[in-house]
Design a protein around this motif. Structure first.
Motif, PDB file in Angstrom:
ATOM      1  N   PHE A  39       0.851  -1.183   0.000  1.00 48.30           N
ATOM      2  CA  PHE A  39       0.000   0.000   0.000  1.00 48.30           C
ATOM      3  C   PHE A  39       0.892   1.240   0.000  1.00 48.30           C
ATOM      4  CE2 PHE A  39      -2.711  -3.182   2.072  1.00 48.30           C
ATOM      5  CZ  PHE A  39      -3.846  -3.078   1.274  1.00 48.30           C
ATOM      6  N   THR A  40       0.401   2.311  -0.604  1.00 44.22           N
ATOM      7  CA  THR A  40       1.143   3.569  -0.610  1.00 44.22           C
ATOM      8  C   THR A  40       0.262   4.664  -0.026  1.00 44.22           C
ATOM      9  OG1 THR A  40       0.381   4.075  -2.855  1.00 44.22           O
ATOM     10  CG2 THR A  40       2.498   2.940  -2.641  1.00 44.22           C
ATOM     11  N   SER A  44       0.149   4.679   5.212  1.00 41.30           N
ATOM     12  CA  SER A  44       0.258   3.285   4.767  1.00 41.30           C
ATOM     13  C   SER A  44       1.077   2.394   5.702  1.00 41.30           C
ATOM     14  CB  SER A  44       0.853   3.233   3.357  1.00 41.30           C
ATOM     15  OG  SER A  44       2.168   3.746   3.368  1.00 41.30           O
ATOM     16  N   SER A  47      -1.018  -0.270   7.147  1.00 40.76           N
ATOM     17  CA  SER A  47      -1.519  -1.109   6.053  1.00 40.76           C
ATOM     18  C   SER A  47      -0.475  -2.118   5.600  1.00 40.76           C
ATOM     19  CB  SER A  47      -1.923  -0.240   4.860  1.00 40.76           C
ATOM     20  OG  SER A  47      -2.926   0.674   5.229  1.00 40.76           O
ATOM     21  N   ASN A  48       0.797  -1.780   5.776  1.00 37.32           N
ATOM     22  CA  ASN A  48       1.881  -2.656   5.342  1.00 37.32           C
ATOM     23  C   ASN A  48       2.531  -3.426   6.486  1.00 37.32           C
ATOM     24  OD1 ASN A  48       1.824  -2.141   2.509  1.00 37.32           O
ATOM     25  ND2 ASN A  48       2.583  -0.099   2.967  1.00 37.32           N
TER      26      ASN A  48
END
Length: 168
Positions: A39-40, A44, A47-48
């Motif tokens: 994810f960016t 993020s 998310s990562n």
């Protein structure tokens, strides 16, 4: 420096067969997050976060670290997890709590952030899970949590509690 290797969804970190009482049981540790590509964006990091699924015999444990709702939704869309024990993502933060992601495990473990605000929201989450028959374990109440399994029985112990080990 220490060599690093990037990991992504689907990587198998360990896979072997262990004999217990003459019976072969498969042990596998698999990366469930982050996705590839990662994810960016500005927010993020959560998310990562790495998530690991540990399968041993008939048991599954999901360790979620700091996964946010974005990562939880992506994992659900990729086929879910349906674990026996789930670590509440993001220290049990209410803003990152996705009930569908947690599902109906036998037990949930959490290492909450040490603030009254975080604990207040977490108390409601844990109560809801307990009402659904899920056993909950929190490091701020019982100290370190140890999960053991022979591939069939699950034992969860909190080291500062005097109660006996919980067998699921």
């Amino acid at each position: 420096g220490i060599p690093t290797v990037p990991v992504e969804y689907g990587n198998i970190l360990l896979q072997e067969t262990i004999k217990v009482d003459g019976e072969a049981r498969k042990l596998e540790i698999k990366v469930m997050s982050p996705p590839e590509p990662p994810f960016t964006g500005k927010y993020s990091t959560g998310s990562n976060s790495i998530a690991l699924q540990v399968d041993y015999g008939e048991r599954r444990i999901l360790l979620t670290s700091d996964m946010d709702r974005t990562a939880q939704t992506a994992l659900l869309e990729a086929g879910g997890h349906l674990a026996d024990v789930v670590q509440l993502p993001a220290n049990g933060a209410t803003y990152d709590y996705e009930p569908e992601f947690i599902g109906k495990p036998k037990a949930v473990i959490v290492a909450p952030k040490p603030s009254r605000y975080a604990r207040k929201g977490l108390t409601g989450i844990l109560a809801s899970l307990e009402n659904d028959g899920v056993k909950t374990f929190s490091t701020d109440e019982g100290g370190a949590i140890t999960i053991s399994t022979d591939g069939q029985d699950l034992v969860i112990r909190q080291h500062n509690r005097k109660e006996p080990e919980v067998i699921l």
